[in-house]
Design a protein around this motif. Sequence first.
Motif, PDB file in Angstrom:
ATOM      1  N   SER A   1      -5.374 -14.414 -10.269  1.00 19.12           N
ATOM      2  CA  SER A   1      -5.925 -15.027 -11.486  1.00 19.12           C
ATOM      3  C   SER A   1      -5.213 -14.481 -12.726  1.00 19.12           C
ATOM      4  O   SER A   1      -4.970 -15.213 -13.676  1.00 19.12           O
ATOM      5  CB  SER A   1      -7.439 -14.825 -11.582  1.00 19.12           C
ATOM      6  OG  SER A   1      -7.726 -13.468 -11.698  1.00 19.12           O
ATOM      7  N   LEU A   2      -4.813 -13.205 -12.682  1.00 10.48           N
ATOM      8  CA  LEU A   2      -4.078 -12.647 -13.831  1.00 10.48           C
ATOM      9  C   LEU A   2      -2.745 -13.366 -14.014  1.00 10.48           C
ATOM     10  O   LEU A   2      -2.381 -13.732 -15.129  1.00 10.48           O
ATOM     11  CB  LEU A   2      -3.834 -11.156 -13.620  1.00 10.48           C
ATOM     12  CG  LEU A   2      -4.976 -10.253 -14.035  1.00 10.48           C
ATOM     13  CD1 LEU A   2      -4.770  -8.850 -13.484  1.00 10.48           C
ATOM     14  CD2 LEU A   2      -5.072 -10.194 -15.565  1.00 10.48           C
ATOM     15  N   GLN A   3      -2.024 -13.571 -12.918  1.00  9.36           N
ATOM     16  CA  GLN A   3      -0.729 -14.243 -13.033  1.00  9.36           C
ATOM     17  C   GLN A   3      -0.918 -15.693 -13.496  1.00  9.36           C
ATOM     18  O   GLN A   3      -0.148 -16.197 -14.309  1.00  9.36           O
ATOM     19  CB  GLN A   3       0.024 -14.202 -11.692  1.00  9.36           C
ATOM     20  CG  GLN A   3       1.391 -14.833 -11.761  1.00  9.36           C
ATOM     21  CD  GLN A   3       2.297 -14.212 -12.829  1.00  9.36           C
ATOM     22  OE1 GLN A   3       2.511 -13.000 -12.850  1.00  9.36           O
ATOM     23  NE2 GLN A   3       2.830 -15.046 -13.736  1.00  9.36           N
ATOM     24  N   ASN A   4      -1.954 -16.365 -12.988  1.00 10.17           N
ATOM     25  CA  ASN A   4      -2.190 -17.753 -13.415  1.00 10.17           C
ATOM     26  C   ASN A   4      -2.493 -17.811 -14.915  1.00 10.17           C
ATOM     27  O   ASN A   4      -2.056 -18.728 -15.600  1.00 10.17           O
ATOM     28  CB  ASN A   4      -3.341 -18.374 -12.613  1.00 10.17           C
ATOM     29  CG  ASN A   4      -2.888 -18.793 -11.227  1.00 10.17           C
ATOM     30  OD1 ASN A   4      -1.737 -18.591 -10.860  1.00 10.17           O
ATOM     31  ND2 ASN A   4      -3.769 -19.382 -10.456  1.00 10.17           N
ATOM     32  N   LYS A   5      -3.233 -16.818 -15.399  1.00  7.47           N
ATOM     33  CA  LYS A   5      -3.525 -16.779 -16.841  1.00  7.47           C
ATOM     34  C   LYS A   5      -2.235 -16.557 -17.630  1.00  7.47           C
ATOM     35  O   LYS A   5      -2.001 -17.197 -18.645  1.00  7.47           O
ATOM     36  CB  LYS A   5      -4.523 -15.655 -17.155  1.00  7.47           C
ATOM     37  CG  LYS A   5      -5.945 -16.030 -16.766  1.00  7.47           C
ATOM     38  CD  LYS A   5      -6.916 -14.933 -17.097  1.00  7.47           C
ATOM     39  CE  LYS A   5      -8.287 -15.304 -16.576  1.00  7.47           C
ATOM     40  NZ  LYS A   5      -9.232 -14.211 -16.624  1.00  7.47           N
TER      41      LYS A   5
ATOM     42  N   VAL B   1       0.456  -6.884   1.564  1.00  7.38           N
ATOM     43  CA  VAL B   1      -0.634  -7.856   1.490  1.00  7.38           C
ATOM     44  C   VAL B   1      -1.363  -7.785   2.823  1.00  7.38           C
ATOM     45  O   VAL B   1      -0.757  -7.990   3.880  1.00  7.38           O
ATOM     46  CB  VAL B   1      -0.077  -9.283   1.266  1.00  7.38           C
ATOM     47  CG1 VAL B   1      -1.205 -10.298   1.248  1.00  7.38           C
ATOM     48  CG2 VAL B   1       0.745  -9.347  -0.022  1.00  7.38           C
ATOM     49  N   ILE B   2      -2.661  -7.477   2.778  1.00  2.79           N
ATOM     50  CA  ILE B   2      -3.426  -7.415   4.029  1.00  2.79           C
ATOM     51  C   ILE B   2      -4.196  -8.718   4.163  1.00  2.79           C
ATOM     52  O   ILE B   2      -5.044  -9.058   3.340  1.00  2.79           O
ATOM     53  CB  ILE B   2      -4.364  -6.191   4.057  1.00  2.79           C
ATOM     54  CG1 ILE B   2      -3.553  -4.917   3.810  1.00  2.79           C
ATOM     55  CG2 ILE B   2      -5.116  -6.117   5.379  1.00  2.79           C
ATOM     56  CD1 ILE B   2      -4.353  -3.635   3.878  1.00  2.79           C
ATOM     57  N   GLY B   3      -3.887  -9.468   5.202  1.00  2.00           N
ATOM     58  CA  GLY B   3      -4.472 -10.800   5.418  1.00  2.00           C
ATOM     59  C   GLY B   3      -3.342 -11.804   5.564  1.00  2.00           C
ATOM     60  O   GLY B   3      -2.529 -11.958   4.644  1.00  2.00           O
ATOM     61  N   GLY B   4      -3.309 -12.452   6.716  1.00  2.00           N
ATOM     62  CA  GLY B   4      -2.155 -13.302   7.039  1.00  2.00           C
ATOM     63  C   GLY B   4      -2.349 -14.765   6.691  1.00  2.00           C
ATOM     64  O   GLY B   4      -1.531 -15.603   7.056  1.00  2.00           O
ATOM     65  N   GLY B   5      -3.405 -15.118   5.968  1.00  5.40           N
ATOM     66  CA  GLY B   5      -3.697 -16.528   5.689  1.00  5.40           C
ATOM     67  C   GLY B   5      -2.991 -17.057   4.459  1.00  5.40           C
ATOM     68  O   GLY B   5      -2.051 -16.451   3.932  1.00  5.40           O
ATOM     69  N   ASP B   6      -3.507 -18.210   3.990  1.00  5.56           N
ATOM     70  CA  ASP B   6      -2.848 -18.900   2.871  1.00  5.56           C
ATOM     71  C   ASP B   6      -2.978 -18.127   1.564  1.00  5.56           C
ATOM     72  O   ASP B   6      -2.051 -18.108   0.753  1.00  5.56           O
ATOM     73  CB  ASP B   6      -3.462 -20.293   2.678  1.00  5.56           C
ATOM     74  CG  ASP B   6      -3.091 -21.189   3.829  1.00  5.56           C
ATOM     75  OD1 ASP B   6      -2.167 -20.825   4.574  1.00  5.56           O
ATOM     76  OD2 ASP B   6      -3.740 -22.240   4.000  1.00  5.56           O
ATOM     77  N   THR B   7      -4.132 -17.489   1.346  1.00  4.39           N
ATOM     78  CA  THR B   7      -4.291 -16.720   0.111  1.00  4.39           C
ATOM     79  C   THR B   7      -3.277 -15.578   0.108  1.00  4.39           C
ATOM     80  O   THR B   7      -2.630 -15.296  -0.902  1.00  4.39           O
ATOM     81  CB  THR B   7      -5.731 -16.166   0.002  1.00  4.39           C
ATOM     82  OG1 THR B   7      -6.622 -17.269   0.013  1.00  4.39           O
ATOM     83  CG2 THR B   7      -5.943 -15.366  -1.259  1.00  4.39           C
TER      84      THR B   7
ATOM     85  N   ARG C   1      -7.336 -23.686 -10.748  1.00  7.31           N
ATOM     86  CA  ARG C   1      -6.672 -23.129 -11.928  1.00  7.31           C
ATOM     87  C   ARG C   1      -6.373 -21.639 -11.768  1.00  7.31           C
ATOM     88  O   ARG C   1      -5.296 -21.175 -12.109  1.00  7.31           O
ATOM     89  CB  ARG C   1      -7.511 -23.347 -13.193  1.00  7.31           C
ATOM     90  CG  ARG C   1      -6.727 -22.983 -14.451  1.00  7.31           C
ATOM     91  CD  ARG C   1      -7.444 -23.315 -15.726  1.00  7.31           C
ATOM     92  NE  ARG C   1      -7.706 -24.719 -15.916  1.00  7.31           N
ATOM     93  CZ  ARG C   1      -6.855 -25.577 -16.477  1.00  7.31           C
ATOM     94  NH1 ARG C   1      -5.663 -25.186 -16.877  1.00  7.31           N
ATOM     95  NH2 ARG C   1      -7.199 -26.841 -16.627  1.00  7.31           N
ATOM     96  N   TYR C   2      -7.359 -20.883 -11.265  1.00 10.10           N
ATOM     97  CA  TYR C   2      -7.196 -19.423 -11.292  1.00 10.10           C
ATOM     98  C   TYR C   2      -6.826 -18.813  -9.936  1.00 10.10           C
ATOM     99  O   TYR C   2      -6.516 -17.633  -9.867  1.00 10.10           O
ATOM    100  CB  TYR C   2      -8.472 -18.772 -11.827  1.00 10.10           C
ATOM    101  CG  TYR C   2      -8.702 -19.094 -13.289  1.00 10.10           C
ATOM    102  CD1 TYR C   2      -7.866 -18.567 -14.266  1.00 10.10           C
ATOM    103  CD2 TYR C   2      -9.717 -19.947 -13.688  1.00 10.10           C
ATOM    104  CE1 TYR C   2      -8.048 -18.870 -15.607  1.00 10.10           C
ATOM    105  CE2 TYR C   2      -9.924 -20.257 -15.034  1.00 10.10           C
ATOM    106  CZ  TYR C   2      -9.078 -19.713 -15.984  1.00 10.10           C
ATOM    107  OH  TYR C   2      -9.252 -20.019 -17.315  1.00 10.10           O
ATOM    108  N   GLY C   3      -6.881 -19.622  -8.846  1.00 11.53           N
ATOM    109  CA  GLY C   3      -6.528 -19.091  -7.529  1.00 11.53           C
ATOM    110  C   GLY C   3      -5.153 -19.575  -7.101  1.00 11.53           C
ATOM    111  O   GLY C   3      -4.227 -18.789  -6.944  1.00 11.53           O
ATOM    112  N   ILE C   4      -5.010 -20.871  -6.955  1.00  8.16           N
ATOM    113  CA  ILE C   4      -3.767 -21.447  -6.434  1.00  8.16           C
ATOM    114  C   ILE C   4      -2.640 -21.242  -7.465  1.00  8.16           C
ATOM    115  O   ILE C   4      -2.793 -21.613  -8.626  1.00  8.16           O
ATOM    116  CB  ILE C   4      -3.961 -22.954  -6.120  1.00  8.16           C
ATOM    117  CG1 ILE C   4      -5.095 -23.122  -5.096  1.00  8.16           C
ATOM    118  CG2 ILE C   4      -2.663 -23.571  -5.621  1.00  8.16           C
ATOM    119  CD1 ILE C   4      -5.427 -24.550  -4.720  1.00  8.16           C
TER     120      ILE C   4
END
Length: 474
Positions: A263-267, A289-295, A184-187
């Motif tokens: 999480s802010l945008q999901n809210k 964005v620092i970090g090349g993964g899925d998040t 809910r709050y991440g994806i």
Amino acid sequence: MGEVKGFLKYKRQEAGHRSVQQRIMDFDELDLPLAPDQLRQQAARCMDCGIPFCHGVGCPLKNCIPDVNELVYKDRWQQACELLHSTNNFPEITARVCPAPCETACTLSVSDEPVLIRHIEFQIVERGFENGWIKPQPPAEKTGKRVAIIGSGPTGLAAAQQLARAGHETVIFEKDEKIGGLLRYGIPDFKLGKHIIDRRLKQLSAEGVQFQTGVEVGEDISARYLRKMFDCVCLTMGAGKPRDLNIPGRGYENIVFAMEYLSLQNKLCCGEPVDEANIISARNKVVVVIGGGDTGSDCVGTARRQGAKKIYQLEILPKPPDTRPPDTPWPMWPRIMRTSSSHEEGCERLWSIMTKKFSGVGVRVGRLDCCKAEWFKKKGKWQIKELPDTDFALEADLVILALGFEHVMHDGLIKALDLKLDERGNIAVDNYQSSQPGIFAAGDTVNGASLVVNAINSGREAAAAIDQWLRKKS
Ligand SMILES: Cc1cc2nc3c(=O)[nH]c(=O)nc-3n(C[C@H](O)[C@H](O)[C@H](O)COP(=O)(O)OP(=O)(O)OC[C@H]3O[C@@H](n4cnc5c(N)ncnc54)[C@H](O)[C@@H]3O)c2cc1C
Ligand code: SF4
């Protein structure tokens, strides 16, 4: 097997996406389903292998993939839906967000493209909901035992559904206002619309699962209370401690963790109240964005929809190859170049980049000092060093740290229960039982940050261990 030479006759056909121009205007889901005859051809590509690597090696849940494909080919959708649910509590969620290790393990991928397993799953479960085949399955008898589940991500939800169906009174405690954890709050909504979670929660409620939201266990109620009121406790609290980047200038207020941002945008998407002063928007900003993964990729897609001026995504590892490298042969999960739907929407990806310093004016970061990094092996271990004369700077109005997660939060409940941790800082378990009798743990709390499919699998296995333990006890 559906069609004997189907794999020779038909090519893989991907499900469509809404156009980039259209989809960046909203946060709705992207996928466009294949037509029924196209889908049947995709199911016909399955070779019904004697040893189905998709099922045995690829899928953590051991979904019965060749049989499901055959049922779809034969137009026996309801049976396909039942079979899918026999191993997976939430196929509508894995069908949307799973990276599909079943497909990289599919035998066809040795010399061709794999069967379209994930999209076939998507269509089965959506037909199941449309036709009312997915019904509550309350237990015939109650055991009188009570189980508390702490955390309502996919692990907790899968465990709760299995335990309720086994007849145990099951209560999920969740510190957030709504159920779902990172679902809910991440994806982001463009990968998983939140009505999809709510639709499934109705089934869990009807099966007897109880939900207590806005309750932080260890803070609002004590571990002692839980032990007194329940026969057993299962900790499914996720791996919430984000990995930080402790370099000079880290303290600027517009350097945020990915989860604060997402999480802010999901809210906002689902109309939950958000304090105006806390809103983090990428509108008209240069975002790094620092970090090349899925998040990180989810942050890119979110920033694009918020109207970012320019987006960079920095990765410290080298750019992966386009094809399967020799160190991850079939049917293993390969580290290859992947381009997500968010990347297609526009972002500059930079590889082998080390960020050395943040600087800015007042409380806000304005610039990153970076350099190229070189990886080398020393005594069998990978090490990193700066490549000389490669320094460069990036301007930034917003920096998002998407460097992964270390482990479960250690304070509060873990301390109160005096639980043993493993060497990576996860809760140490033996068949899902922690170092304290009657306290079980599963999912990211035990494995470290992982995937939804592993979370569901872990929740199911923990539920089986708990059920066995409760029955022995009585
Ligand atoms: C941004 C992002 C995107 C992702 N995208 C994907 C993807 O596309 N595909 C994929 O397969 N995986 C993805 N993942 C990983 C996946 O979401 C996780 O592996 C999965 O959700 C873990 O499930 P879990 O139930 O173990 O923990 P979580 O989903 O983290 O749930 C834990 C829950 O416990 C609650 N909690 C913690 N402490 C307490 C307490 N003391 N009292 C009460 N409640 C508590 C938390 O609030 C939370 O709701 C993503 C992760 C992130 C961060
Ligand atoms: S490995 Fe591929 S071809 Fe073989 S059974 Fe599984 S999906 Fe079908």
